[in-house]
Design a protein around this motif. Structure first.
Motif, PDB file in Angstrom:
ATOM      1  N   ASP A   1       0.832  -1.194   0.000  1.00 31.69           N
ATOM      2  CA  ASP A   1       0.000   0.000   0.000  1.00 31.69           C
ATOM      3  C   ASP A   1       0.872   1.251   0.000  1.00 31.69           C
ATOM      4  N   PRO A   2       0.484   2.300  -0.748  1.00 38.32           N
ATOM      5  CA  PRO A   2       1.158   3.588  -0.585  1.00 38.32           C
ATOM      6  C   PRO A   2       1.082   4.035   0.867  1.00 38.32           C
ATOM      7  N   GLY A   3       2.161   4.581   1.369  1.00 41.91           N
ATOM      8  CA  GLY A   3       2.221   4.967   2.769  1.00 41.91           C
ATOM      9  C   GLY A   3       3.032   4.012   3.616  1.00 41.91           C
TER      10      GLY A   3
ATOM     11  N   VAL B   1       9.396   5.975   1.709  1.00 43.02           N
ATOM     12  CA  VAL B   1       7.987   5.608   1.789  1.00 43.02           C
ATOM     13  C   VAL B   1       7.521   5.129   0.420  1.00 43.02           C
ATOM     14  N   ILE B   2       6.624   4.144   0.392  1.00 46.05           N
ATOM     15  CA  ILE B   2       6.044   3.674  -0.861  1.00 46.05           C
ATOM     16  C   ILE B   2       5.032   4.719  -1.348  1.00 46.05           C
ATOM     17  N   VAL B   3       5.178   5.156  -2.611  1.00 47.58           N
ATOM     18  CA  VAL B   3       4.270   6.168  -3.157  1.00 47.58           C
ATOM     19  C   VAL B   3       3.422   5.649  -4.316  1.00 47.58           C
TER      20      VAL B   3
ATOM     21  N   GLY C   1       9.420   3.636  -4.380  1.00 50.30           N
ATOM     22  CA  GLY C   1       9.676   4.280  -3.104  1.00 50.30           C
ATOM     23  C   GLY C   1      10.341   5.626  -3.287  1.00 50.30           C
ATOM     24  N   LEU C   2       9.927   6.580  -2.456  1.00 50.24           N
ATOM     25  CA  LEU C   2      10.599   7.871  -2.357  1.00 50.24           C
ATOM     26  C   LEU C   2      11.656   7.738  -1.271  1.00 50.24           C
ATOM     27  N   MET C   3      12.947   7.904  -1.633  1.00 48.64           N
ATOM     28  CA  MET C   3      14.053   7.556  -0.747  1.00 48.64           C
ATOM     29  C   MET C   3      14.962   8.755  -0.472  1.00 48.64           C
ATOM     30  N   ARG C   4      15.576   8.748   0.716  1.00 46.25           N
ATOM     31  CA  ARG C   4      16.674   9.677   0.961  1.00 46.25           C
ATOM     32  C   ARG C   4      17.825   9.328   0.015  1.00 46.25           C
ATOM     33  N   SER C   5      18.384  10.314  -0.636  1.00 45.87           N
ATOM     34  CA  SER C   5      19.431  10.043  -1.629  1.00 45.87           C
ATOM     35  C   SER C   5      20.661   9.419  -0.991  1.00 45.87           C
ATOM     36  N   ILE C   6      20.930   9.746   0.258  1.00 46.13           N
ATOM     37  CA  ILE C   6      22.131   9.208   0.911  1.00 46.13           C
ATOM     38  C   ILE C   6      21.987   7.716   1.179  1.00 46.13           C
ATOM     39  N   SER C   7      20.735   7.227   1.194  1.00 42.34           N
ATOM     40  CA  SER C   7      20.503   5.800   1.469  1.00 42.34           C
ATOM     41  C   SER C   7      20.241   5.003   0.209  1.00 42.34           C
ATOM     42  N   ALA C   8      20.189   5.665  -0.950  1.00 40.43           N
ATOM     43  CA  ALA C   8      19.717   5.018  -2.170  1.00 40.43           C
ATOM     44  C   ALA C   8      20.861   4.699  -3.119  1.00 40.43           C
TER      45      ALA C   8
END
Length: 683
Positions: free
Chosen positions: A606-608, A626-628, A637-644
């Motif tokens: 699910d998104p969220g 977070v899943i969008v 997923g919308l991710m922090r760039s430092i973690s992606a």
């Protein structure tokens, strides 16, 4: 053997004999090999309920009642491998001789359960395993597409507000498409009665129905559910009848103007056992009885914070149902309906609400209901009462699901204990109860006003006609009993599909370690608007943030590439909403990225759902993404760039457990894009 054990008796005249069914035309069909009897006009769901099958399945070891808002899909046995042809049983007409099977995780009826049915024991269950994620998958969303239909106005919701909006627009020569989830127009106006001197709800429905029939430029879609709304575009799952078996089709619609007349959802009082079979909301009870002549058992208790359901129990009393108690959490409620109920001989007690409900022993009474004082700081309980059905009503929450999904804002109204709409997209307007109106008069006129607003015509102020509070006590807040016994059934926040319940604090294995308290913020799935409202009353959601959280957590963003493949006509000057909603701006750093995820197991998310660096983490503040949405079944997923970075392992917190995943590659969205960072938003 009498199968339709929950049909109301028609030996005496009463209003809950079933307006939608024809008792002179019996029918039968099979579901999972089980013979079900009904009448012409039944849905599969109403026929199941009439036959005493009112349990959906088990969740956390406790049975959950079957309802309109939580019902699986079914498909013809001959097409069992074509899941796109499945139809939710709440909108699937019952057809004589059909053979159906449920879609999702369920058990077959074994010989022992079948023998129990033959001797008439209850309850009966569909056997759906609600602990399994996606136990009721919406495969019907992949139904075949109909050609794109265009109109000057699309009205979503066929109650009094939606009907009046359609008529007002059609009178000026505009083409209107009216979308209604049920198989009839008129909504639930009959439950609320009328003020002296005004036309009755039946008169209003008859007048508007006649006006609609006289206008060839109004197209009505019944048994139609909106699955995606965007500025200028609506996607509807429409159940088509005809000579053959019912068919589900996806109908894309387009219009510059859209009116949301989606009404209100009923709040669920919070207490242990509030979704056991036999516990039903007033709207659900009215839907079953008024339209299909279905009533659960021969005795009932009403627990309400508003006066309209008193009218419902008077109808039940006329049908021979014993009303054992009227519990109201308002201290000294005044209403003409309450006075009428007392005249019927019913016992009414103010300042009380359900504390706990348990399943009764044997077949005499299904439920044991414990009522207690609804006053803060007082926990005195009365002696338990037994009954077949507990009707609960926690008040009315405007249905803002589609409004939030299309970017509309809302805020918490402390006086009315509910979320109410604020500013929203251009050319999309709310009407009726969805817009916050209460009286029948205001709902009728708000539909006309919404049409006038969209077509830039002269508007008249909508006036709320309510009875003086001295004579009609305003609705009270939804009762919230936060203590849930360890041995008791869950206390759910809402009556929909989210199945989020308050739990006892989780005990840690280490000695002397403090238990982990339950928190709504830790629930990973999307929230329904009733969940958010309950969260505010529980103190888990700050009042000033309720609207933002409702947008962020209750919006179900569909698989965007799949649903927007049909381009809108050139004259529609709108663009699809962004994949990344505005409320996520800056949430995951100044330079977040979109990534496709590869899961360790086949699963829909699910998104969220929040993304964490490892499975040990669950605090929302530690989330790295977070899943969008999804792209051809691959979660995005919308991710922090430092973690992606490609191949990195991570964990997604889904509805029941952590799911291992890896980043499979960056995602480049072809539609409109929202600013992903605070800097981009500022520029």
């Amino acid at each position: 053997m009498k199968r339709q054990i929950l049909r109301t008796d028609t030996a005496t005249s009463h209003p809950i004999a079933g307006k939608a069914i024809d008792r002179s035309k019996p029918l039968s069909f099979k579901l999972n090999g089980r013979l079900i009897e009904g009448y012409a006009g039944d849905s599969v769901l109403s026929a199941l309920l009439a036959n005493g099958i009112d349990t959906l399945g088990l969740h956390r070891g406790h049975p959950v009642g079957l309802s309109q808002r939580l019902a699986p899909a079914a498909i013809a046995v001959s097409h069992a491998n074509q899941l796109a042809r499945a139809i939710p049983i709440s909108r699937l007409p019952a057809i004589n001789g059909s053979e159906l099977t449920l879609v999702g995780s369920h058990r077959r009826v074994g010989p022992i359960a079948r023998a129990a049915e033959i001797v008439g024991r209850r309850p009966q269950s569909l056997g759906v395993n609600l602990d399994e994620a996606r136990s009721m998958p919406p495969d019907w969303l992949d139904a075949p597409r109909e050609p794109l239909a265009e109109a000057d106005l699309i009205v979503i919701g066929g109650g009094l507000a939606g009907m009046s909006a359609a008529v007002a627009a059609a009178k000026r020569g505009n083409n209107v498409i009216l979308v209604e989830r049920q198989g009839w127009l008129g909504g639930v106006a009959e439950l609320f009665g009328t003020i002296e001197g005004e036309p009755t709800p039946a008169d209003n429905v008859a007048r508007l129905s006649k006006a609609i029939a006289e206008h060839d430029n109004i197209t009505i879609l019944l048994h139609a559910e909106v699955v995606l709304l965007r500025p200028g575009r609506v996607l509807v799952h429409h159940v088509l009848g005809g000579d053959g078996p019912p068919q589900g089709k996806m109908q894309p619609l387009t219009s510059k103007r859209i009116i949301l007349a989606t009404g209100a959802v009923e709040r669920l009082p919070l207490f242990s056992g509030n979704r056991l079979p036999g516990v039903t909301g007033a709207l659900e009870t009215f839907w079953r009885a008024w339209h299909f002549g279905v009533w659960s058992g021969s005795s009932a208790i009403l627990a309400s914070v508003t006066s309209a359901p008193y009218r419902l129990v008077m109808m039940a009393s006329d049908a021979g149902i014993a009303i054992k108690r009227l519990a109201d959490n308002r201290l000294n409620p005044q209403s003409r309906f309450i006075e009428f109920s007392k005249a019927y001989g019913m016992t009414q007690v103010g300042g009380t609400a359900p504390v706990r409900v348990e399943q009764g022993k044997g077949n005499a009474d299904r439920l044991t209901v414990s009522l207690g004082l609804a006053l803060e700081g007082l926990e005195r309980q009365a002696a338990p009462l037994s009954c077949d059905q507990l009707i609960v009503c926690g008040g009315w929450q405007p249905d803002l699901s589609l409004w939030h999904g299309v970017g509309g804002a809302s805020c918490w109204n402390e006086d009315r204990h509910r979320l109410e709409a604020m500013a929203g997209p251009d050319k999309i307007v709310l009407a009726g109860a969805a817009a916050g109106w209460i009286s029948k008069h205001a709902c009728l006129h708000s539909g006309t006003d919404a049409a006038n607003q969209l077509f830039a015509r002269k508007r008249k102020p909508v006036v709320e006609r309510v009875i003086d509070p001295i004579y009609e006590t305003p609705d009270g807040p939804t009762p919230i009993m936060t203590h849930v016994p360890v041995s008791g059934a869950p206390a759910y926040l809402d009556g929909g599909a989210s199945l989020i319940g308050v739990q006892e604090p989780e005990r840690r294995r280490l000695p002397f370690a403090k238990p982990i308290p339950w928190s709504l913020a830790d629930q990973p799935q999307a929230l329904e608007v009733g969940d958010v409202a309950a969260g505010v009353q529980l103190g888990d959601i700050p009042r000033e943030q309720a609207g933002i959280i409702a947008q962020a957590r209750s919006v179900a963003i569909a698989e965007l590439d799949h649903f927007v493949s049909d381009a809108a006509p050139e004259n529609i000057d709108s663009v699809p909403p962004p994949l990344v909603p505005d409320f996520l701006t800056g949430r995951f750093g100044s330079d977040p990225q979109l990534w496709k995820l590869k899961l360790s197991e086949p699963r829909a998310l699910d998104p969220g759902a929040l993304i964490f660096a490892n499975s040990d983490q669950s605090n929302p503040l530690l989330a790295i993404g977070v899943i969008v949405g999804a792209d051809h079944c691959a979660p995005i997923g919308l991710m922090r760039s430092i973690s992606a970075r490609e191949g990195v392992g991570l964990t997604v917190r889904d509805t029941d457990r952590p799911v291992a995943a890896r980043l499979a590659g960056q995602y480049h969205f072809k539609g409109s894009a929202a600013p992903l960072s605070a800097e981009a938003s500022a520029s």
